[in-house]
Structure formats: C-alpha cells, structure tokens
Motif scaffolding. Sequence first.
Motif, PDB file in Angstrom:
ATOM      1  N   THR A 263       0.683  -1.490  -0.332  1.00  0.00           N
ATOM      2  CA  THR A 263       0.001   0.009   0.182  1.00  0.00           C
ATOM      3  C   THR A 263       0.414   1.258  -0.581  1.00  0.00           C
ATOM      4  OG1 THR A 263      -1.849   1.071   0.781  1.00  0.00           O
ATOM      5  CG2 THR A 263      -0.311   0.015   2.492  1.00  0.00           C
ATOM      6  N   VAL A 264       0.002   2.608  -0.100  1.00  0.00           N
ATOM      7  CA  VAL A 264       0.998   3.701  -0.306  1.00  0.00           C
ATOM      8  C   VAL A 264       0.737   4.778   1.249  1.00  0.00           C
ATOM      9  CG1 VAL A 264       1.636   3.548  -2.473  1.00  0.00           C
ATOM     10  CG2 VAL A 264      -0.266   4.459  -1.737  1.00  0.00           C
ATOM     11  N   HIS A 265       1.558   5.522   1.027  1.00  0.00           N
ATOM     12  CA  HIS A 265       1.279   6.554   2.068  1.00  0.00           C
ATOM     13  C   HIS A 265       0.778   6.684   3.809  1.00  0.00           C
ATOM     14  CE1 HIS A 265      -0.133   8.777  -1.766  1.00  0.00           C
ATOM     15  NE2 HIS A 265       0.888   8.922  -1.426  1.00  0.00           N
TER      16      HIS A 265
ATOM     17  N   VAL B 280      -7.599   9.601 -10.668  1.00  0.00           N
ATOM     18  CA  VAL B 280      -8.914   9.462 -10.783  1.00  0.00           C
ATOM     19  C   VAL B 280      -8.982   7.901 -12.085  1.00  0.00           C
ATOM     20  CG1 VAL B 280     -10.563  11.352 -10.288  1.00  0.00           C
ATOM     21  CG2 VAL B 280      -9.659  10.893 -12.536  1.00  0.00           C
ATOM     22  N   ARG B 281     -11.030   7.107 -12.192  1.00  0.00           N
ATOM     23  CA  ARG B 281     -10.627   6.399 -12.501  1.00  0.00           C
ATOM     24  C   ARG B 281     -10.969   6.266 -13.909  1.00  0.00           C
ATOM     25  NH1 ARG B 281     -16.342   4.378 -10.517  1.00  0.00           N
ATOM     26  NH2 ARG B 281     -17.083   6.631 -11.242  1.00  0.00           N
ATOM     27  N   GLY B 282     -10.571   7.328 -14.457  1.00  0.00           N
ATOM     28  CA  GLY B 282     -11.060   7.626 -15.989  1.00  0.00           C
ATOM     29  C   GLY B 282     -11.487   9.066 -16.052  1.00  0.00           C
ATOM     30  N   ALA B 283     -11.563  10.003 -16.816  1.00  0.00           N
ATOM     31  CA  ALA B 283     -11.649  10.782 -17.457  1.00  0.00           C
ATOM     32  C   ALA B 283     -13.801  11.180 -17.109  1.00  0.00           C
ATOM     33  CB  ALA B 283     -11.854  11.311 -19.383  1.00  0.00           C
TER      34      ALA B 283
ATOM     35  N   GLN C 298     -14.969  12.092  -2.189  1.00  0.00           N
ATOM     36  CA  GLN C 298     -16.544  11.633  -1.332  1.00  0.00           C
ATOM     37  C   GLN C 298     -15.177  11.318   0.036  1.00  0.00           C
ATOM     38  OE1 GLN C 298     -14.473   8.570  -4.195  1.00  0.00           O
ATOM     39  NE2 GLN C 298     -16.795   7.671  -5.068  1.00  0.00           N
ATOM     40  N   GLY C 299     -16.046  11.340  -0.001  1.00  0.00           N
ATOM     41  CA  GLY C 299     -14.430  10.632   1.772  1.00  0.00           C
ATOM     42  C   GLY C 299     -14.691   8.309   2.488  1.00  0.00           C
ATOM     43  N   GLY C 300     -13.786   9.412   3.003  1.00  0.00           N
ATOM     44  CA  GLY C 300     -13.445   8.205   3.342  1.00  0.00           C
ATOM     45  C   GLY C 300     -11.700   8.341   4.037  1.00  0.00           C
ATOM     46  N   GLY C 301     -10.806   6.655   3.875  1.00  0.00           N
ATOM     47  CA  GLY C 301      -9.803   7.508   4.036  1.00  0.00           C
ATOM     48  C   GLY C 301      -8.550   8.351   3.141  1.00  0.00           C
ATOM     49  N   SER C 302      -7.741   8.415   3.867  1.00  0.00           N
ATOM     50  CA  SER C 302      -6.750   9.239   2.904  1.00  0.00           C
ATOM     51  C   SER C 302      -6.731  10.633   2.553  1.00  0.00           C
ATOM     52  CB  SER C 302      -6.228   8.768   1.606  1.00  0.00           C
ATOM     53  OG  SER C 302      -5.346   7.093   2.008  1.00  0.00           O
ATOM     54  N   MET C 303      -7.760  11.356   2.238  1.00  0.00           N
ATOM     55  CA  MET C 303      -8.544  12.529   2.245  1.00  0.00           C
ATOM     56  C   MET C 303      -8.923  13.643   3.233  1.00  0.00           C
ATOM     57  SD  MET C 303     -11.649  12.251   2.914  1.00  0.00           S
ATOM     58  CE  MET C 303     -12.498  13.620   2.537  1.00  0.00           C
ATOM     59  N   ILE C 304      -8.402  12.732   3.898  1.00  0.00           N
ATOM     60  CA  ILE C 304      -8.443  13.686   5.578  1.00  0.00           C
ATOM     61  C   ILE C 304      -7.153  13.909   5.959  1.00  0.00           C
ATOM     62  CG2 ILE C 304     -10.704  12.482   6.541  1.00  0.00           C
ATOM     63  CD1 ILE C 304      -7.397  11.791   7.715  1.00  0.00           C
TER      64      ILE C 304
ATOM     65  N   GLU D 186      -9.066  12.120  -3.151  1.00  0.00           N
ATOM     66  CA  GLU D 186      -8.878  10.188  -3.660  1.00  0.00           C
ATOM     67  C   GLU D 186      -8.360   9.940  -2.003  1.00  0.00           C
ATOM     68  OE1 GLU D 186      -4.332  10.279  -5.212  1.00  0.00           O
ATOM     69  OE2 GLU D 186      -4.759  11.523  -6.150  1.00  0.00           O
ATOM     70  N   ALA D 187     -10.129  10.114  -1.391  1.00  0.00           N
ATOM     71  CA  ALA D 187     -10.392   8.595  -1.111  1.00  0.00           C
ATOM     72  C   ALA D 187      -9.770   7.108  -1.517  1.00  0.00           C
ATOM     73  CB  ALA D 187     -12.133   9.221  -0.740  1.00  0.00           C
ATOM     74  N   GLY D 188      -9.423   7.026   0.085  1.00  0.00           N
ATOM     75  CA  GLY D 188      -9.604   4.829  -0.005  1.00  0.00           C
ATOM     76  C   GLY D 188      -8.450   4.545  -0.572  1.00  0.00           C
ATOM     77  N   THR D 189      -7.604   3.097  -0.670  1.00  0.00           N
ATOM     78  CA  THR D 189      -6.902   2.858  -1.563  1.00  0.00           C
ATOM     79  C   THR D 189      -7.175   3.404  -3.172  1.00  0.00           C
ATOM     80  OG1 THR D 189      -6.768   1.423   0.602  1.00  0.00           O
ATOM     81  CG2 THR D 189      -5.194   1.028  -1.487  1.00  0.00           C
TER      82      THR D 189
END
Length: 406
Positions: free
Chosen positions: A54-56, A92-95, A251-257, A275-278
């Motif tokens: 994993t990262v970060h 992101v996932r794509g354009a 979006q809310g979740g891990g990493s973006m806080i 970039e919320a989440g893994t």
Amino acid sequence: MAGADAVSESPLDRVADFPAIPAGWAYLDTAATAQKPQVVIDAIARAYGETYATVHRGVYQRSADMTVAYEAARAKVARFIGATTSDEIVFVRGATEGINLVAQCWAATQLKSGDRILLSMLEHHSNIVPWQMAAERVGAAIDVLPLTADHRIDLDAMERILTPQHKLVALAHVSNVLGSVLDAKRATDLAHGVGAKILLDGCQAVPRIAVDVAAIGCDFYVFSGHKLYGPTGIGVLWGRGEFLAQMPPYQGGGSMIDRVTFAKTTYAPPPGRFEAGTPHIVGALGLAAAIDYVEGIGLDRIHAHETALVRDARAALASLNSVRLFGPEDSAGIVSFAVEGVHPHDVGTILDEGRVAIRAGHHCAQPLMEVLGVDATARASFAVYNGPQDIEALVKGVERVTRIFG
C-alpha cells in the motif's frame, strides 16, 4: 494507394510490442481503448508480483518504496502534460470521473441560477451529462456550439455566443467520432475573455498530440489512461491549484482527511482531498510505463504516422461510391464513415469476419449523430501498431460489404 509515401516517411511498425495483436488481425478501435505494449504489461505484473504494497500508510520499507513510485508516477504525468506541479494532478478512474468531479465539486458549488455553461455539438456524453446534472442542481443554463462545414467546433460562433453570464466552457480537445482537433489556445482565450473557466476533454488528444496545459492556459484537463496504452481504471484530472483548493471533496473516506472527530472533519489539501480510499496504485504505475513508452517513440512521430494513415484511409474509402466520410481531412487518427444502405453494425460484423475490428454505433455522441443526419457511424481509429496493411484490410472488408448488400 494515395498518401502511401507519407506513411513510409514515418514508419513505426510497433505491432511486435503488443502481444494481444496476433498476425493478420487489424485492430482499428483504439479510440475506444488502446492495446497494451509488453512494457506496460510487465510493469503491471512486476508491481503486483514483486513490489506490491500500500501507499501513504505503511512504515515498512516496501510501502515506502511503493509510495515513492506512486508519487513519481504523478510527477511523470505532470511533466507529460506540462503541469507546473504534481500537486495539481488528481488520479481518478478515468476522464468520466474527472469531469464529474469538476461538475460536482466546482460547478455545483461555484455556479448559481442564471449562469450559463457552453458545450459543443460533438461532445461525448461524458462531457454533456455531468454538466446537465450540475446545471439542474443550481439553475444554470446550457448553450451548445455548432460545427463548421468540415465538422470542427465553430470558434467564430463561440466568439459571438459567449457572454459574461457564461462561467464554464467544456470542450473536446479531439473529437472521439470525427478526429477534429480543437484550437485549444484560442478556445481558452475566448473563454477567459468573458471570465469563464474552461475544461478540456483530452481523452483522444493525449495519445496523439503533444499537450501542454500551461501553454494552452486552460483551467481543467482530463484524460483516461487506457486510451494512452495504459491500464483501465486510472485517469487524470489536472486542475489549477487555486481552483482545486476551492473545491470540496468528491468522496469521503481514508486518505483524504486531515483530522477526523465526530464533531468535525478537516480535509487534506489537493490532490489527496480528492483521492479517498486506497488508490489504484498499480494503475498509476502502469500509466507511468505507458507514458515512458509513448515518449520513447515521440508524440510528433506518432501524430505524423496516424495522420498519414488517416489520409490514406480517407482516400481509399472515398474511392468507393457507396461510402460517406465524416470529419475533416486532417483528423487526428480517426476516420468515421457510413456505407449507403447498410447499418454500421452490419458493417462492423462483416469486417470482423475478415479480422478487422472497428467500432460501430453512436460512439456515446448521440447529439452529434443527429447533426450528421445518421443514427450511427462506422469508425476506424489508428495507433502505433497500425500500418498500410490494416487500411488494405479495411477497404477490402468494406468492398465485401458493398457486394453483399448490393
């Protein structure tokens, strides 16, 4: 064949780099998704099979190494499109997700009732629907630019239509149906002339032409990795730092806080805020490998090669009386056409019998189909692995279509 000399001046012959393209198969659907070179496949396999972590988050060495590689991929993307800092690159996932992010986090928070959004007739649905959703949410209105006679976005009309009420312009840098290339700098200057922000959809541009967002001067730029010989599930939103800083999280979740309590949560600065989440770690590394591959060939060479193939294909198809061509003569890597009296799905099916793969349908551009006066088109799109033999197979297949349908 017309234009053959132009093709021979810039031979690429890179088909051997692509293990999913067997001998004798003409893959002409790169505008939908590009095949992957072995170096990209190897980078993905290595990341999953040898170096994955994993990262970060982790304090152990492999996690630290993967974090360095992941952020190096972000920096590589920034350099590739001329961004001044990697902090302006959001994975992101794509354009499609990138456009939706701007629509929900910038447009839906910065626009108000009475403001206007400007699009064009040739946009992909992903550059229409998110703006409709945002406009409905805030009470904004949408205006649509017409096309020129040779199927380009009409920038003279844009100059006439723009008003101070226009707060956002969103245009395709290269049309996914017509291959027409936008004068992005002029479009940006026109938008900024009335105080509007501009987003460019670069999905079809970044694999084919050099892109420099600083030179263009735009405010947001999006593209997908899988059209750039990279993996699916990874894309890029570039945005000016000052605008990204204004935008709430997607979006809310891990990493973006920054810090979470039940009383209040504070958010990380961009790009982490979005970039919320893994994240798609391996996707980012695969995208970096794809950029290395493209830069190793050179975008100037790629563009010259694809332009020559388009010229040859258009000349050969135009020699068939039953074929109608769409788009400008100098389209970037894409040729859309129709065979009189034959549905494009039938064209595609018969071509497939001859081992030629094209796209047939409305290409997620139904408003454009209405402008062209058809329900659908057949589309051949070129890449570094295509050559004159693929055009010959395409034309032979279309000739067979005309014989079968009389």
